[in-house]
Design a protein around this motif. Structure first.
Motif: not given
Lengths: 431, 167
Positions: A31, A53, A57, A286, A290, A306, A309-310, A313, A316-317
């Motif tokens: 990254y 992504g 990403l 974060a 998102c 996309q 995935m957002l 993410l 997850g955050a």
């Protein structure tokens, strides 16, 4: 069985730590490449990778796959064994060194009482990979690139070593853990006692990692790609990984020695205790980012991956945020064990990231040096300055020990004297 | 204990074998790599003896410094010429006899002095971190030899610069 488990426990813990550090550093390096592309793009008013992504990403994964699938070419007349060995030497040297980096108060693979010496030794092993890679390619550009690279590394290593000595004088130990603990005890980061040394370390680190403005070994306009011109596919990616891992490594060394390692800013001031919650805040931010990115996505089916995935993410955050704020009641007071556990690693990584950002910023800002300028800067300015700095630093420490002077005051006096010498050096120099 | 001995003999074997390869390889770069392996295994032997400062310095000085400069110079030499030349000359017999004499001498010295070399064993955990001790030794007990050595190095350095300047 139980006894076997008991006996193997230290090894098991070490193994887990090694795996975590290895994976963490690999991910960070991947990254870092992405961050570099993105930041450089924004510095140049472009957007950078956007397609793979959300905001590109997943680009590092795509790049990695691409490099793995590419044809692996060995040039005719190359010394095959050495050609094969060189990138591995570079990679092993770069990753082995992380075993001594203290990521947190209780998170380091190992701690040796000659830790810093070993780090310097292992990173000098990395030079071998560069020389051998350049030589074994049996081609002119790599050979010239390797020669330049070696000359540069050997010259700047001297300045780097001397600058590290002044931090060691303050810490009184070579162990990476003890250096950070010394900064905790003295209640001040060594950058505030030895700013000149930090400057030298930072500049030398840029030169050591062959980064712009000292990236002559890889100057595209002169040498194609320097020592790894003939490398392709997987082997090239090994060199690439090693280079970026070395960047992370020198940043970690600078952070450990000068920026207080895992210590929080104002670690001793109770009024700043709210800073302990910053890790959680970062993850909240974060998650918010998102959400904003989802809202800004155009409508339509082609964006569903996309969007998905957002959402993932963001979820997850949020999850990490909640876990971090997991409260436990201890003696009638609230405590946050998870938050406390990751505190050190978090601040360490924040500082490392800041330095890495500096590296990338430099690359986007400064033009490249000429090679003779680079060498003369190294030998005529950096090395004398580093030596003078060590002398004055030692004098300052002795002064504060013999008289009842404050250590900070006497070291600031030493720094002023060093800066005076620096001015004299610059004034005398004809480039 | 078995683990200790196994690592010792492995490292020793690696050091000896790669030292032999240093002499027998035709390509100087290969020789240099084997020399690096020898130096590295000697450094690891130091580490096994808990002389970690010596091990680190061995790596930094010999591998990071001297061997890098060796390779630097070797790269500038036309290697195809160097590889075509025979690395050995006809003094093999003389060298063999000298080596044999040396071997006998060493073996004799070790055999005759076997009782005297019995060093006292350090108690477990008694080994101190030796970096500080080496520093103290160098700057207190052996100050004068240390300074003389550094003066010698300085003279050598100045001499090299003078010779390079003259062309």
């Amino acid at each position: 069985m139980v006894t076997l488990l008991e006996a193997g426990r230290p090894y098991l813990i070490a193994l887990i730590r090694i795996i975590v550090v290895f994976l963490g550093v690999s991910l960070l390096v991947a990254y870092l490449v992405y961050a570099e592309r993105k930041i450089l793009a924004h510095l140049q008013v472009r957007v950078g990778p956007m397609r793979v992504g959300p905001h590109g990403l997943l680009q590092p994964i795509a790049d990695g796959l691409k490099l793995l699938l590419k044809e692996d070419i060995i040039p005719q007349g190359a010394d095959k064994a050495i050609f094969w060995l060189a990138p591995i030497i570079s990679l092993i040297a770069a990753f082995t060194a992380f075993s001594l980096v203290p990521f947190g108060p209780n998170f380091a693979i190992t701690d040796a009482n000659v830790g810093l010496l070993f780090l310097i030794g292992i990173s000098s092993l990395g030079i071998l990979g560069i020389i051998l890679g350049g030589w074994s390619s049996n081609s002119h550009y790599p050979l010239l690139g390797a020669l330049r690279s070696t000359a540069q590394l050997v010259s700047y290593e001297v300045a780097l070593g001397f600058a590290l000595v002044s931090a060691l004088l303050l810490a009184g130990s070579l162990s990476m853990q003890k250096i950070v603990e010394a900064q905790a005890e003295q209640g001040i980061w060594f950058i505030f006692l030895q700013p000149v040394a930090f400057f030298i370390v930072f500049v030398a680190a840029i030169a050591e990692t062959n980064r712009n403005p000292f990236d002559l070994p890889e100057a595209e306009s002169e040498l194609v790609a320097g020592f790894h011109t003939e490398y392709s596919g997987f082997r090239f990616s090994l060199f690439f990984l090693a280079e970026y891992a070395a960047m992370v490594l020198v940043s970690s060394i600078a952070v450990t020695l000068f920026l207080g390692g895992w210590l929080r800013p104002f670690a001793r001031v109770a009024a700043f205790d709210f800073l302990d919650f910053v890790p959680a805040l970062v993850f909240a931010a974060a998650a918010a980012w998102c959400l904003r990115a989802v809202l800004r996505l155009p409508r339509g089916r082609e964006w569903r991956w996309q969007r998905l995935m957002l959402y993932l993410l963001g979820a997850g955050a949020v999850l990490v945020f909640l876990v971090l704020l997991l409260p436990v009641r201890v003696d009638g007071r609230l405590a946050f064990p998870v938050l406390g556990a990751i505190q050190g690693v978090f601040w360490f990584m924040v500082k490392v990231t800041a330095l890495l950002f500096g590296f990338i910023w430099f690359r986007g800002t400064f033009p490249r040096y000429r090679f003779d300028q680079l060498m003369s800067l190294g030998w005529r300015f950096m090395i004398p300055l580093a030596i003078v700095n060590v002398i004055f630093c030692g004098l300052g420490i002795v002064l504060s020990k013999k008289s009842d002077w404050n250590l900070t005051a006497s070291l600031w006096l030493a720094t002023a004297a060093t800066l005076l010498v620096a001015v004299l050096l610059v004034g005398r120099r004809r480039v | 204990m078995i683990f200790y001995q196994a690592t010792f003999y492995t490292l020793a074997a690696v050091a000896v074998v790669s030292a032999l390869l240093v002499v027998t390889r035709r390509n100087p770069v290969h020789s240099a790599i084997y020399l690096i392996i020898t130096l590295l295994s000697v450094a690891l032997l130091y580490l096994q003896l808990q002389a970690e400062f010596l091990a680190a310095v061995q790596i930094i000085l010999y591998i990071g410094g001297i061997m890098v400069l060796f390779l630097f110079v070797i790269m500038l030499v036309r290697l195809d010429v160097a590889t075509r030349q025979a690395p050995f000359n006809r003094q093999g017999l003389v060298a063999g006899v000298a080596a044999l004499v040396l071997l006998v001498e060493f073996a004799g010295a070790i055999y005759l002095g076997r009782g005297t070399a019995e060093l006292p064993r350090a108690a477990a955990g008694a080994l101190q971190p030796n970096t500080e001790q080496i520093g103290r030794m160098l700057f207190q007990n052996y100050m004068l030899p240390f300074e003389i050595a550094s003066l010698l190095l300085l003279v050598a350095m100045v001499g090299a610069v003078v010779m390079a300047k003259r062309r």
